[in-house]
Design a protein around this motif. Structure first.
Motif, PDB file in Angstrom:
ATOM      1  N   THR B  10      18.604  59.063 -25.361  1.00 27.15           N
ATOM      2  CA  THR B  10      19.642  59.216 -24.538  1.00 27.15           C
ATOM      3  C   THR B  10      18.927  60.045 -23.237  1.00 27.15           C
ATOM      4  N   LEU B  11      18.692  61.261 -23.531  1.00 25.62           N
ATOM      5  CA  LEU B  11      17.880  61.812 -22.510  1.00 25.62           C
ATOM      6  C   LEU B  11      16.737  61.263 -22.022  1.00 25.62           C
ATOM      7  N   GLY B  12      15.918  60.646 -22.505  1.00 28.26           N
ATOM      8  CA  GLY B  12      14.830  60.040 -22.081  1.00 28.26           C
ATOM      9  C   GLY B  12      15.022  58.743 -21.029  1.00 28.26           C
ATOM     10  N   PHE B  13      16.062  58.155 -21.639  1.00 26.28           N
ATOM     11  CA  PHE B  13      16.787  57.028 -20.793  1.00 26.28           C
ATOM     12  C   PHE B  13      17.541  57.750 -19.327  1.00 26.28           C
ATOM     13  N   LEU B  14      17.945  58.668 -19.299  1.00 23.08           N
ATOM     14  CA  LEU B  14      18.738  59.309 -18.328  1.00 23.08           C
ATOM     15  C   LEU B  14      17.516  59.783 -17.331  1.00 23.08           C
ATOM     16  N   LEU B  15      16.673  60.421 -17.962  1.00 21.00           N
ATOM     17  CA  LEU B  15      15.615  60.934 -17.038  1.00 21.00           C
ATOM     18  C   LEU B  15      14.774  60.002 -16.224  1.00 21.00           C
ATOM     19  N   GLY B  16      14.625  58.813 -16.878  1.00 25.25           N
ATOM     20  CA  GLY B  16      13.740  57.578 -16.797  1.00 25.25           C
ATOM     21  C   GLY B  16      14.430  56.891 -15.321  1.00 25.25           C
ATOM     22  N   PHE B  17      15.900  56.782 -15.800  1.00 28.45           N
ATOM     23  CA  PHE B  17      16.895  56.203 -14.802  1.00 28.45           C
ATOM     24  C   PHE B  17      16.698  56.882 -13.479  1.00 28.45           C
ATOM     25  N   ILE B  18      16.871  58.206 -13.456  1.00 25.44           N
ATOM     26  CA  ILE B  18      16.774  59.104 -12.343  1.00 25.44           C
ATOM     27  C   ILE B  18      15.244  58.855 -11.565  1.00 25.44           C
ATOM     28  N   LEU B  19      14.492  58.710 -12.288  1.00 27.83           N
ATOM     29  CA  LEU B  19      12.966  58.530 -11.673  1.00 27.83           C
ATOM     30  C   LEU B  19      13.104  57.209 -11.185  1.00 27.83           C
ATOM     31  N   GLY B  20      13.525  56.287 -11.925  1.00 26.14           N
ATOM     32  CA  GLY B  20      13.219  54.705 -11.370  1.00 26.14           C
ATOM     33  C   GLY B  20      14.309  54.428 -10.165  1.00 26.14           C
ATOM     34  N   SER B  21      15.367  55.052 -10.143  1.00 24.96           N
ATOM     35  CA  SER B  21      16.246  54.868  -8.928  1.00 24.96           C
ATOM     36  C   SER B  21      15.464  55.396  -7.547  1.00 24.96           C
ATOM     37  N   ARG B  22      14.370  56.205  -7.868  1.00 22.71           N
ATOM     38  CA  ARG B  22      13.789  56.482  -6.460  1.00 22.71           C
ATOM     39  C   ARG B  22      12.419  55.543  -6.176  1.00 22.71           C
ATOM     40  N   VAL B  23      12.242  54.759  -7.129  1.00 22.98           N
ATOM     41  CA  VAL B  23      11.138  53.857  -6.944  1.00 22.98           C
ATOM     42  C   VAL B  23      11.489  52.599  -5.848  1.00 22.98           C
ATOM     43  N   LYS B  24      11.044  52.708  -4.542  1.00 19.07           N
ATOM     44  CA  LYS B  24      11.357  51.845  -3.646  1.00 19.07           C
ATOM     45  C   LYS B  24       9.864  51.475  -2.840  1.00 19.07           C
ATOM     46  N   ILE B  25       9.759  50.044  -3.036  1.00 15.65           N
ATOM     47  CA  ILE B  25       8.478  49.496  -2.431  1.00 15.65           C
ATOM     48  C   ILE B  25       9.030  48.996  -1.018  1.00 15.65           C
ATOM     49  N   PHE B  26       8.584  49.564   0.158  1.00 19.06           N
ATOM     50  CA  PHE B  26       8.816  48.905   1.341  1.00 19.06           C
ATOM     51  C   PHE B  26       8.105  48.014   1.587  1.00 19.06           C
ATOM     52  N   PRO B  27       8.391  46.797   2.410  1.00 15.64           N
ATOM     53  CA  PRO B  27       7.663  45.703   2.835  1.00 15.64           C
ATOM     54  C   PRO B  27       6.643  46.187   3.824  1.00 15.64           C
ATOM     55  N   GLU B  28       6.812  47.102   4.697  1.00  7.48           N
ATOM     56  CA  GLU B  28       6.054  47.652   5.811  1.00  7.48           C
ATOM     57  C   GLU B  28       4.749  48.187   4.915  1.00  7.48           C
ATOM     58  N   SER B  29       4.747  48.793   3.851  1.00  6.49           N
ATOM     59  CA  SER B  29       3.512  49.221   3.196  1.00  6.49           C
ATOM     60  C   SER B  29       2.550  48.585   2.757  1.00  6.49           C
ATOM     61  N   LYS B  30       2.788  47.123   2.674  1.00  3.78           N
ATOM     62  CA  LYS B  30       1.877  46.339   2.222  1.00  3.78           C
ATOM     63  C   LYS B  30       1.379  46.233   0.865  1.00  3.78           C
TER      64      LYS B  30
END
Lengths: 160, 93
Positions: B10-30
């Motif tokens: 549970t705690l591992g999934f929660l921490l991973g989910f928090i970090l995963g929610s900040r992974v955003k790949i913008f198209p401008e970054s190529k």
């Protein structure tokens, strides 16, 4: 940065961050804990920010995100301590283990950590310390890179 | 016999989910990280989890439970909250 680094760093950063998560979760059994795991997670983030730059980094921590996690980490730590004070009379008393057998069984079960060792509130404390440390160290690096960008922009303007 | 420990999962999934929610790949970054890239990352994570092994006193699977739940949390966090909104750009976090 070179293309090889740009291909390699993002997947490697995700693996490094997951290793940090595992280090936080093993803090009550193995060497490691909240601070160490949080520092490893921040290391993964710093890896990305240095290679891709603050603007293009695929992992982004905004100001609001950092402020919220920092607050949640600190407040949860305080509340866990206060729970010990309320139910046992001792601040940060380990309610999930209850060595002195002074709290009711349902409180003990409530704060129990479901794993083979039943370490009580220690893993939860590791978890919230990990949250605080990883956003704290990341915020320092974001601030430094932001200042660096501002200084470079000012230098370019002076040259013009 | 398969043992399932709720705490690290549970705690591992929660921490991973928090970090995963900040992974955003913008198209401008190529940057070009497709679904295949994330599958490779999960496979690599499973190999690392096997080499790391479970914590002491943990019985059952020969994998680190926190590691597996952490990487799953990151992937699911990325897929749910890590998507770009229509009017979102590099400047807005």
């Amino acid at each position: 940065m070179s293309t090889i680094l740009k291909i390699f760093v993002f997947p490697a950063a995700l693996i490094v961050m997951t290793l940090g998560i595992d280090t936080i979760l093993g803090g009550h059994i193995t060497p490691g804990g909240g601070f160490q795991g949080g520092a490893i997670i921040a290391g993964g983030f710093i890896f990305c920010v240095i290679v891709y730059g603050l603007k293009d980094s695929p992992i982004k921590f905004s100001h609001d995100f950092i402020a919220r996690l920092e607050s949640v980490g600190a407040l949860t730590y305080v509340f866990l301590g206060l729970a010990g004070l309320i139910f046992s009379g001792y601040y940060l008393y380990n309610l999930g283990v209850d060595l002195y057998q002074i709290v009711p069984p349902f409180i003990k079960n409530l704060f129990d950590y479901p794993d083979p060792l039943h370490a009580g509130i220690i893993p939860y404390l590791n978890f919230v310390v990990g949250l605080k440390v990883f956003v704290g160290l990341s915020a320092v690096v974001i601030a430094f890179l932001g200042f660096k960008g501002e200084i470079e922009e000012e230098g370019e303007e002076e040259e013009i | 016999m398969v043992y399932f420990y709720l705490g690290p999962v549970t705690l591992g999934f929660l921490l991973g989910f928090i970090l995963g929610s900040r992974v955003k790949i913008f198209p401008e970054s190529k940057l070009n990280f497709t679904l295949g890239s994330f599958i490779v990352i999960v496979l690599a994570a499973i190999i690392v989890a096997y080499l790391e092994g479970p914590f002491p006193y943990y019985l059952g699977l020969p994998l680190a439970p926190g590691f597996i739940s952490g990487i799953l949390g990151i992937i699911i966090g990325k897929l749910t909250l890590g998507r770009l909104l229509k009017d979102e750009n590099i400047g807005s976090n």
